[in-house]
Design a protein around this motif. Structure first.
Motif, PDB file in Angstrom:
ATOM      1  N   LYS A  32      19.687 -36.398 -32.383  1.00 11.93           N
ATOM      2  CA  LYS A  32      18.959 -35.951 -31.186  1.00 11.93           C
ATOM      3  C   LYS A  32      19.452 -36.616 -29.903  1.00 11.93           C
ATOM      4  O   LYS A  32      18.766 -36.634 -28.902  1.00 11.93           O
ATOM      5  N   LEU A  33      20.666 -37.148 -29.950  1.00 10.17           N
ATOM      6  CA  LEU A  33      21.250 -37.839 -28.800  1.00 10.17           C
ATOM      7  C   LEU A  33      21.630 -36.843 -27.709  1.00 10.17           C
ATOM      8  O   LEU A  33      22.270 -35.834 -27.986  1.00 10.17           O
ATOM      9  N   LYS A  34      21.220 -37.132 -26.471  1.00  7.25           N
ATOM     10  CA  LYS A  34      21.558 -36.257 -25.337  1.00  7.25           C
ATOM     11  C   LYS A  34      22.340 -37.025 -24.267  1.00  7.25           C
ATOM     12  O   LYS A  34      22.411 -36.592 -23.130  1.00  7.25           O
ATOM     13  N   THR A  35      22.886 -38.171 -24.639  1.00  9.61           N
ATOM     14  CA  THR A  35      23.526 -39.049 -23.663  1.00  9.61           C
ATOM     15  C   THR A  35      24.972 -38.644 -23.389  1.00  9.61           C
ATOM     16  O   THR A  35      25.587 -37.920 -24.170  1.00  9.61           O
ATOM     17  N   ASN A  36      25.519 -39.200 -22.300  1.00 14.79           N
ATOM     18  CA  ASN A  36      26.943 -39.038 -22.008  1.00 14.79           C
ATOM     19  C   ASN A  36      27.771 -40.118 -22.697  1.00 14.79           C
ATOM     20  O   ASN A  36      28.882 -39.876 -23.127  1.00 14.79           O
ATOM     21  N   PHE A  37      27.217 -41.363 -22.761  1.00  6.21           N
ATOM     22  CA  PHE A  37      27.997 -42.449 -23.352  1.00  6.21           C
ATOM     23  C   PHE A  37      27.195 -43.340 -24.303  1.00  6.21           C
ATOM     24  O   PHE A  37      27.725 -43.777 -25.313  1.00  6.21           O
ATOM     25  N   LEU A  38      25.941 -43.593 -24.032  1.00  4.52           N
ATOM     26  CA  LEU A  38      25.181 -44.551 -24.839  1.00  4.52           C
ATOM     27  C   LEU A  38      24.903 -43.999 -26.242  1.00  4.52           C
ATOM     28  O   LEU A  38      24.315 -42.931 -26.393  1.00  4.52           O
ATOM     29  N   GLY A  39      25.371 -44.728 -27.259  1.00  3.68           N
ATOM     30  CA  GLY A  39      25.173 -44.303 -28.641  1.00  3.68           C
ATOM     31  C   GLY A  39      26.210 -43.329 -29.154  1.00  3.68           C
ATOM     32  O   GLY A  39      26.117 -42.852 -30.287  1.00  3.68           O
ATOM     33  N   ARG A  40      27.206 -43.018 -28.333  1.00  5.60           N
ATOM     34  CA  ARG A  40      28.259 -42.094 -28.778  1.00  5.60           C
ATOM     35  C   ARG A  40      29.233 -42.779 -29.730  1.00  5.60           C
ATOM     36  O   ARG A  40      29.956 -42.116 -30.469  1.00  5.60           O
ATOM     37  N   ASN A  41      29.266 -44.108 -29.678  1.00  3.51           N
ATOM     38  CA  ASN A  41      30.072 -44.882 -30.623  1.00  3.51           C
ATOM     39  C   ASN A  41      29.124 -45.829 -31.348  1.00  3.51           C
ATOM     40  O   ASN A  41      28.477 -46.664 -30.716  1.00  3.51           O
ATOM     41  N   ILE A  42      29.005 -45.660 -32.669  1.00  2.00           N
ATOM     42  CA  ILE A  42      28.065 -46.467 -33.456  1.00  2.00           C
ATOM     43  C   ILE A  42      28.820 -47.240 -34.525  1.00  2.00           C
ATOM     44  O   ILE A  42      29.655 -46.682 -35.231  1.00  2.00           O
ATOM     45  N   ILE A  43      28.505 -48.519 -34.604  1.00  2.00           N
ATOM     46  CA  ILE A  43      29.022 -49.352 -35.687  1.00  2.00           C
ATOM     47  C   ILE A  43      27.808 -49.744 -36.524  1.00  2.00           C
ATOM     48  O   ILE A  43      26.868 -50.364 -36.005  1.00  2.00           O
ATOM     49  N   TYR A  44      27.830 -49.353 -37.792  1.00  2.00           N
ATOM     50  CA  TYR A  44      26.662 -49.544 -38.659  1.00  2.00           C
ATOM     51  C   TYR A  44      26.965 -50.537 -39.774  1.00  2.00           C
ATOM     52  O   TYR A  44      28.021 -50.480 -40.397  1.00  2.00           O
ATOM     53  N   TYR A  45      26.036 -51.454 -40.001  1.00  3.60           N
ATOM     54  CA  TYR A  45      26.159 -52.421 -41.086  1.00  3.60           C
ATOM     55  C   TYR A  45      24.920 -52.372 -41.964  1.00  3.60           C
ATOM     56  O   TYR A  45      23.812 -52.231 -41.451  1.00  3.60           O
ATOM     57  N   ILE A  89      24.419 -57.974 -41.541  1.00  6.34           N
ATOM     58  CA  ILE A  89      25.288 -58.706 -40.614  1.00  6.34           C
ATOM     59  C   ILE A  89      24.541 -59.954 -40.161  1.00  6.34           C
ATOM     60  O   ILE A  89      23.324 -60.039 -40.310  1.00  6.34           O
ATOM     61  N   ASP A  90      25.256 -60.910 -39.603  1.00  8.39           N
ATOM     62  CA  ASP A  90      24.564 -62.094 -39.091  1.00  8.39           C
ATOM     63  C   ASP A  90      23.664 -61.699 -37.919  1.00  8.39           C
ATOM     64  O   ASP A  90      22.473 -61.978 -37.908  1.00  8.39           O
ATOM     65  N   SER A  91      24.242 -61.005 -36.922  1.00  6.72           N
ATOM     66  CA  SER A  91      23.480 -60.616 -35.737  1.00  6.72           C
ATOM     67  C   SER A  91      24.193 -59.472 -35.028  1.00  6.72           C
ATOM     68  O   SER A  91      25.400 -59.551 -34.784  1.00  6.72           O
ATOM     69  N   THR A  92      23.462 -58.423 -34.710  1.00  7.64           N
ATOM     70  CA  THR A  92      24.067 -57.299 -33.975  1.00  7.64           C
ATOM     71  C   THR A  92      24.512 -57.763 -32.586  1.00  7.64           C
ATOM     72  O   THR A  92      25.549 -57.331 -32.085  1.00  7.64           O
ATOM     73  N   GLN A  93      23.740 -58.652 -31.983  1.00 10.76           N
ATOM     74  CA  GLN A  93      24.071 -59.167 -30.652  1.00 10.76           C
ATOM     75  C   GLN A  93      25.380 -59.971 -30.700  1.00 10.76           C
ATOM     76  O   GLN A  93      26.254 -59.786 -29.861  1.00 10.76           O
ATOM     77  N   ILE A 104      24.291 -51.362 -35.138  1.00 14.56           N
ATOM     78  CA  ILE A 104      23.012 -51.227 -35.847  1.00 14.56           C
ATOM     79  C   ILE A 104      23.153 -51.872 -37.221  1.00 14.56           C
ATOM     80  O   ILE A 104      24.188 -51.713 -37.869  1.00 14.56           O
ATOM     81  N   SER A 105      22.117 -52.585 -37.652  1.00 12.30           N
ATOM     82  CA  SER A 105      22.145 -53.167 -38.989  1.00 12.30           C
ATOM     83  C   SER A 105      20.778 -53.059 -39.647  1.00 12.30           C
ATOM     84  O   SER A 105      19.753 -53.169 -38.986  1.00 12.30           O
ATOM     85  N   GLU A 106      20.791 -52.839 -40.956  1.00 15.81           N
ATOM     86  CA  GLU A 106      19.531 -52.804 -41.699  1.00 15.81           C
ATOM     87  C   GLU A 106      18.965 -54.207 -41.836  1.00 15.81           C
ATOM     88  O   GLU A 106      17.755 -54.411 -41.746  1.00 15.81           O
ATOM     89  N   ILE A 107      19.860 -55.188 -42.074  1.00 11.69           N
ATOM     90  CA  ILE A 107      19.420 -56.570 -42.253  1.00 11.69           C
ATOM     91  C   ILE A 107      20.274 -57.476 -41.377  1.00 11.69           C
ATOM     92  O   ILE A 107      21.489 -57.307 -41.290  1.00 11.69           O
ATOM     93  N   GLN A 108      19.611 -58.419 -40.692  1.00 12.76           N
ATOM     94  CA  GLN A 108      20.304 -59.456 -39.943  1.00 12.76           C
ATOM     95  C   GLN A 108      19.947 -60.797 -40.585  1.00 12.76           C
ATOM     96  O   GLN A 108      18.777 -61.080 -40.808  1.00 12.76           O
ATOM     97  N   THR A 109      20.963 -61.592 -40.873  1.00  9.80           N
ATOM     98  CA  THR A 109      20.695 -62.892 -41.486  1.00  9.80           C
ATOM     99  C   THR A 109      20.423 -63.967 -40.435  1.00  9.80           C
ATOM    100  O   THR A 109      19.769 -64.968 -40.717  1.00  9.80           O
TER     101      THR A 109
END
Length: 192
Positions: free
Chosen positions: A5-18, A21-25, A44-49
């Protein structure tokens, strides 16, 4: 993960999924350091350690289904254009949850989403500034949507949407709507 449902020009157009991971930040900052990141990238990560909270605290994302993501936005504007940005992000989060699930959450300044004084979510906003100009913005968002078990040190101060309302938040739908609203807001701020 794909945000349908993304309607953006740039935000979220490239996704790295884990899955984990230790931390998405921290991952966003590693990508910046390696000069290997596109404008609008989401991690984006399901679990951050070792999820990153404010003041060096750890944000616990140790159960699947909670929302944990960070994103990178290239900018070139005076720092004054970003005043109050964290509160604006909190307002967007609360607006989406109210619109989609009829749940009213509160903001505890500067960066917490709470329900009855218990923390449900947090926002970490970081920037790279050169001569009072913001070159990029890195934002991390963590929301306890499904978490049921809280450690002794936080069980009296933290909760989740499922625990309070017995509702499951659709992660992909939430992140899509967040990106749609945030991109509009950030473009508007830079152009004013």
């Amino acid at each position: 993960m794909q945000l349908k449902k993304l309607k953006t020009n740039f935000l979220g157009r490239n996704i790295i999924y884990y899955k984990e991971i230790d931390s998405t930040q921290c991952e966003i900052w590693r990508l910046i350091k390696n000069r290997n990141i596109l404008n609008g990238t989401l991690v984006i990560s399901e679990i951050q350690t070792k999820g990153k909270g404010t003041h060096g605290r750890i944000w616990h994302t140790d159960e699947k289904g909670d929302i944990a993501f960070s994103f990178f936005v290239q900018m070139d504007c005076n720092i004054t254009k970003l005043e109050g940005i964290t509160i604006e992000i909190a307002k967007i989060i609360n607006e989406i949850i109210e619109e989609q699930y009829n749940i009213k959450l509160e903001i505890k300044e500067p960066n917490d989403i709470v329900y009855r004084n218990k923390k449900i979510g947090g926002i970490l906003t970081e920037t790279k500034i050169i001569s009072e100009n913001v070159k990029y913005l890195v934002v991390g968002i963590g929301i306890n949507t499904r978490k049921q078990n809280f450690s002794k040190d936080i069980e009296n101060v933290a909760t989740s949407i499922r625990k309070e309302f017995n509702i499951d938040i659709d992660t992909e739908e939430f992140i899509s709507e967040f990106c749609n609203k945030f991109e509009c807001m950030i473009i508007q701020r830079q152009s004013n």
